[in-house]
Design a protein around this motif. Structure first.
Motif, PDB file in Angstrom:
ATOM      1  N   GLU A   1       0.829  -1.200   0.000  1.00 38.92           N
ATOM      2  CA  GLU A   1       0.000   0.000   0.000  1.00 38.92           C
ATOM      3  C   GLU A   1       0.871   1.260   0.000  1.00 38.92           C
ATOM      4  O   GLU A   1       0.583   2.226  -0.720  1.00 38.92           O
ATOM      5  CB  GLU A   1      -0.925   0.009   1.217  1.00 38.92           C
ATOM      6  CG  GLU A   1      -1.966  -1.098   1.191  1.00 38.92           C
ATOM      7  CD  GLU A   1      -2.972  -0.967   2.321  1.00 38.92           C
ATOM      8  OE1 GLU A   1      -2.930   0.065   3.033  1.00 38.92           O
ATOM      9  OE2 GLU A   1      -3.794  -1.884   2.492  1.00 38.92           O
ATOM     10  N   ARG A   2       1.933   1.258   0.791  1.00 37.36           N
ATOM     11  CA  ARG A   2       2.795   2.441   0.855  1.00 37.36           C
ATOM     12  C   ARG A   2       3.470   2.704  -0.486  1.00 37.36           C
ATOM     13  O   ARG A   2       3.600   3.861  -0.913  1.00 37.36           O
ATOM     14  CB  ARG A   2       3.841   2.265   1.963  1.00 37.36           C
ATOM     15  CG  ARG A   2       3.256   2.323   3.370  1.00 37.36           C
ATOM     16  CD  ARG A   2       4.358   2.481   4.414  1.00 37.36           C
ATOM     17  NE  ARG A   2       5.256   1.335   4.440  1.00 37.36           N
ATOM     18  CZ  ARG A   2       5.027   0.225   5.149  1.00 37.36           C
ATOM     19  NH1 ARG A   2       3.926   0.125   5.880  1.00 37.36           N
ATOM     20  NH2 ARG A   2       5.887  -0.768   5.136  1.00 37.36           N
ATOM     21  N   LEU A   3       3.893   1.635  -1.173  1.00 40.06           N
ATOM     22  CA  LEU A   3       4.513   1.809  -2.483  1.00 40.06           C
ATOM     23  C   LEU A   3       3.535   2.437  -3.469  1.00 40.06           C
ATOM     24  O   LEU A   3       3.879   3.389  -4.185  1.00 40.06           O
ATOM     25  CB  LEU A   3       5.001   0.463  -3.019  1.00 40.06           C
ATOM     26  CG  LEU A   3       5.526   0.469  -4.466  1.00 40.06           C
ATOM     27  CD1 LEU A   3       6.733   1.385  -4.602  1.00 40.06           C
ATOM     28  CD2 LEU A   3       5.857  -0.945  -4.926  1.00 40.06           C
ATOM     29  N   LEU A   4       2.314   1.936  -3.509  1.00 34.79           N
ATOM     30  CA  LEU A   4       1.318   2.484  -4.429  1.00 34.79           C
ATOM     31  C   LEU A   4       0.951   3.919  -4.062  1.00 34.79           C
ATOM     32  O   LEU A   4       0.669   4.745  -4.941  1.00 34.79           O
ATOM     33  CB  LEU A   4       0.073   1.601  -4.440  1.00 34.79           C
ATOM     34  CG  LEU A   4       0.260   0.204  -5.048  1.00 34.79           C
ATOM     35  CD1 LEU A   4      -1.011  -0.623  -4.909  1.00 34.79           C
ATOM     36  CD2 LEU A   4       0.668   0.293  -6.514  1.00 34.79           C
ATOM     37  N   GLN A   5       0.946   4.230  -2.787  1.00 31.64           N
ATOM     38  CA  GLN A   5       0.689   5.608  -2.367  1.00 31.64           C
ATOM     39  C   GLN A   5       1.790   6.543  -2.854  1.00 31.64           C
ATOM     40  O   GLN A   5       1.523   7.661  -3.309  1.00 31.64           O
ATOM     41  CB  GLN A   5       0.556   5.672  -0.844  1.00 31.64           C
ATOM     42  CG  GLN A   5      -0.744   5.076  -0.320  1.00 31.64           C
ATOM     43  CD  GLN A   5      -0.750   4.900   1.185  1.00 31.64           C
ATOM     44  OE1 GLN A   5       0.295   4.996   1.837  1.00 31.64           O
ATOM     45  NE2 GLN A   5      -1.922   4.615   1.746  1.00 31.64           N
ATOM     46  N   GLU A   6       3.036   6.095  -2.784  1.00 30.91           N
ATOM     47  CA  GLU A   6       4.155   6.905  -3.272  1.00 30.91           C
ATOM     48  C   GLU A   6       4.043   7.160  -4.774  1.00 30.91           C
ATOM     49  O   GLU A   6       4.471   8.206  -5.274  1.00 30.91           O
ATOM     50  CB  GLU A   6       5.477   6.204  -2.965  1.00 30.91           C
ATOM     51  CG  GLU A   6       5.817   6.138  -1.483  1.00 30.91           C
ATOM     52  CD  GLU A   6       7.028   5.261  -1.216  1.00 30.91           C
ATOM     53  OE1 GLU A   6       7.644   4.781  -2.203  1.00 30.91           O
ATOM     54  OE2 GLU A   6       7.356   5.041  -0.032  1.00 30.91           O
ATOM     55  N   LEU A   7       3.449   6.210  -5.499  1.00 28.71           N
ATOM     56  CA  LEU A   7       3.287   6.345  -6.948  1.00 28.71           C
ATOM     57  C   LEU A   7       1.977   7.040  -7.318  1.00 28.71           C
ATOM     58  O   LEU A   7       1.664   7.173  -8.503  1.00 28.71           O
ATOM     59  CB  LEU A   7       3.315   4.957  -7.604  1.00 28.71           C
ATOM     60  CG  LEU A   7       4.620   4.170  -7.463  1.00 28.71           C
ATOM     61  CD1 LEU A   7       4.442   2.751  -7.989  1.00 28.71           C
ATOM     62  CD2 LEU A   7       5.754   4.870  -8.194  1.00 28.71           C
ATOM     63  N   ASN A   8       1.214   7.475  -6.314  1.00 36.04           N
ATOM     64  CA  ASN A   8      -0.105   8.089  -6.527  1.00 36.04           C
ATOM     65  C   ASN A   8      -1.059   7.150  -7.263  1.00 36.04           C
ATOM     66  O   ASN A   8      -1.866   7.577  -8.091  1.00 36.04           O
ATOM     67  CB  ASN A   8       0.026   9.409  -7.297  1.00 36.04           C
ATOM     68  CG  ASN A   8       0.727  10.484  -6.497  1.00 36.04           C
ATOM     69  OD1 ASN A   8       0.492  10.618  -5.293  1.00 36.04           O
ATOM     70  ND2 ASN A   8       1.599  11.235  -7.150  1.00 36.04           N
ATOM     71  N   LEU A   9      -0.984   5.868  -6.948  1.00 37.59           N
ATOM     72  CA  LEU A   9      -1.820   4.869  -7.605  1.00 37.59           C
ATOM     73  C   LEU A   9      -2.733   4.131  -6.630  1.00 37.59           C
ATOM     74  O   LEU A   9      -3.502   3.271  -7.043  1.00 37.59           O
ATOM     75  CB  LEU A   9      -0.936   3.837  -8.329  1.00 37.59           C
ATOM     76  CG  LEU A   9      -0.108   4.354  -9.507  1.00 37.59           C
ATOM     77  CD1 LEU A   9       0.865   3.282  -9.977  1.00 37.59           C
ATOM     78  CD2 LEU A   9      -1.015   4.786 -10.650  1.00 37.59           C
TER      79      LEU A   9
END
Length: 371
Positions: free
Chosen positions: A45-53
């Motif tokens: 979830e944190r990775l996708l949040q960093e990518l705005n996805l």
């Protein structure tokens, strides 16, 4: 997991990328081990949040049965209790993720990903494929469970237009044949937005002079199945010849639409033989492509690729059991091969730059269309 869906393999992937394994004897958020385990599980979830996805999705729990057991236990069970929630995916967000993969990642990553995501249109690993025109290039991932069937795809049409299409549906209502139900829906979308060229032509039984049947045929114009194309269909106990007129010589994929006229409640074992006369082979109706109509509902059945001359065609339909049904036939012409002048490969296909079309479909109720 990408080529063939597997809950078991997904479980191992989740463990590996989040550095978590199930703690069988963890039963409460008050356990001192919980906070670290939960933090690690949220790494995706944190990775996708960093990518705005990420947006309003929830991506943290496994699908069962999996490597953690037949059902959630231990820390996996605590993860699903209030105030936490099970997974929630959005078709718009998954479309954004596919766009991110295909249009922003470096070539070495794409060379690794694309072969695993590539599907032929007749593949058992795509529900979109049977509705796409011949010559389409398809990269996709499907899923189905309980009453749902969905697919996320990057599509390059023969005319060069590129589409990201993500559809989540509750269309998995009857049996395994429903897995292919989104193909016709995709075809309707392409037609609605005028995305396909005239090289794909559909003929239905509404056109009386495209077919000739023996005298045991019957035409229906009422009480039609919801997945019927047009306003009619015919049933027959012997044989029919379909003879529409094509204006252009070419290589065509010929497909028969199989509506849900013979559903699971119909006590009929219906097999249909389809034989096509092409530019090099004349058939008398035997030795064609045979399929079970009752086991192939709501989909286009490809019977093969044929070189067809312009003019009147001859496609022979023969009922091999008690009764067969015919509703529509599709001729989809393959595009000519164009060599990229900048490529050293003589087998490469060049697709010019066109407008990129990006569709978002939020939880379509496919049931309303096909049932």
């Amino acid at each position: 997991m990408i080529v063939v869906s597997s809950n078991l393999d997904t479980g191992y992937v989740v463990d590996a990328i989040t550095n978590t394994t199930n703690i069988d004897n963890l039963t409460s958020v008050n356990d001192t081990r919980w906070s670290n385990w939960f933090y690690q599980r949220l790494s995706t979830e944190r990775l996708l949040q960093e990518l705005n996805l990420y947006e309003n999705q929830i991506i943290r729990s496994k699908t069962y049965p999996t490597n953690s057991g037949q059902s959630p236990i231990g820390s996996e069970s605590v993860l699903l209790r209030s105030p936490y929630q099970s997974n929630v995916l959005q078709s718009c967000c998954t479309a954004s993720f596919m766009l991110y993969l295909m249009k922003t990642r470096p070539n070495n990553e794409l060379q690794y990903m694309k072969p695993m995501l590539h599907r032929t249109l007749e593949s058992d690993h795509t529900t979109f494929g049977n509705g796409l025109p011949a010559g389409t290039i398809l990269y996709s991932k499907t899923g189905n469970a309980y009453d749902t069937v969905e697919e996320i795809a990057y599509i390059i049409l023969p005319n060069g237009k590129e589409i990201i299409l993500s559809i989540f549906s509750n269309g998995y209502q009857r049996r395994a044949t429903d897995y292919y139900i989104l193909g016709r829906f995709v075809e309707m979308i392409l037609n609605k937005f005028s995305l396909v060229s005239p090289s794909t032509i559909i003929f239905t039984t509404d056109i009386q002079d495209i077919y000739t049947c023996t005298n045991d045929s019957m035409k229906y114009i009422s009480s039609l199945p919801k997945d019927n194309i047009g306003q009619s269909l015919i049933t027959f106990n012997n044989s029919c010849i379909i003879h529409p007129i094509l204006s252009t010589r070419g290589i065509y994929t010929v497909s028969i639409w199989n509506p849900s006229f013979f559903d699971s409640s119909t006590n009929i074992n219906s097999r249909l033989n389809v034989a096509v006369t092409d530019a090099y082979n004349v058939t008398d109706g035997d030795d064609g492509y045979v399929y079970n109509q009752q086991g192939s509902l709501s989909r286009w059945i490809s019977v093969g690729d044929f070189v067809l001359d312009a003019g009147r065609q001859n496609v022979y339909l023969k009922a091999l059991d008690q009764k067969a049904v015919f509703n529509a036939i599709r001729f989809s012409m393959h595009p000519p091969l164009t060599i990229d002048s900048d490529s050293n490969s003589k087998s490469s296909t060049f697709f010019p730059s066109h407008t990129f079309i990006y569709f978002i479909f939020l939880f379509f109720q496919i049931r309303l269309i096909f049932y």
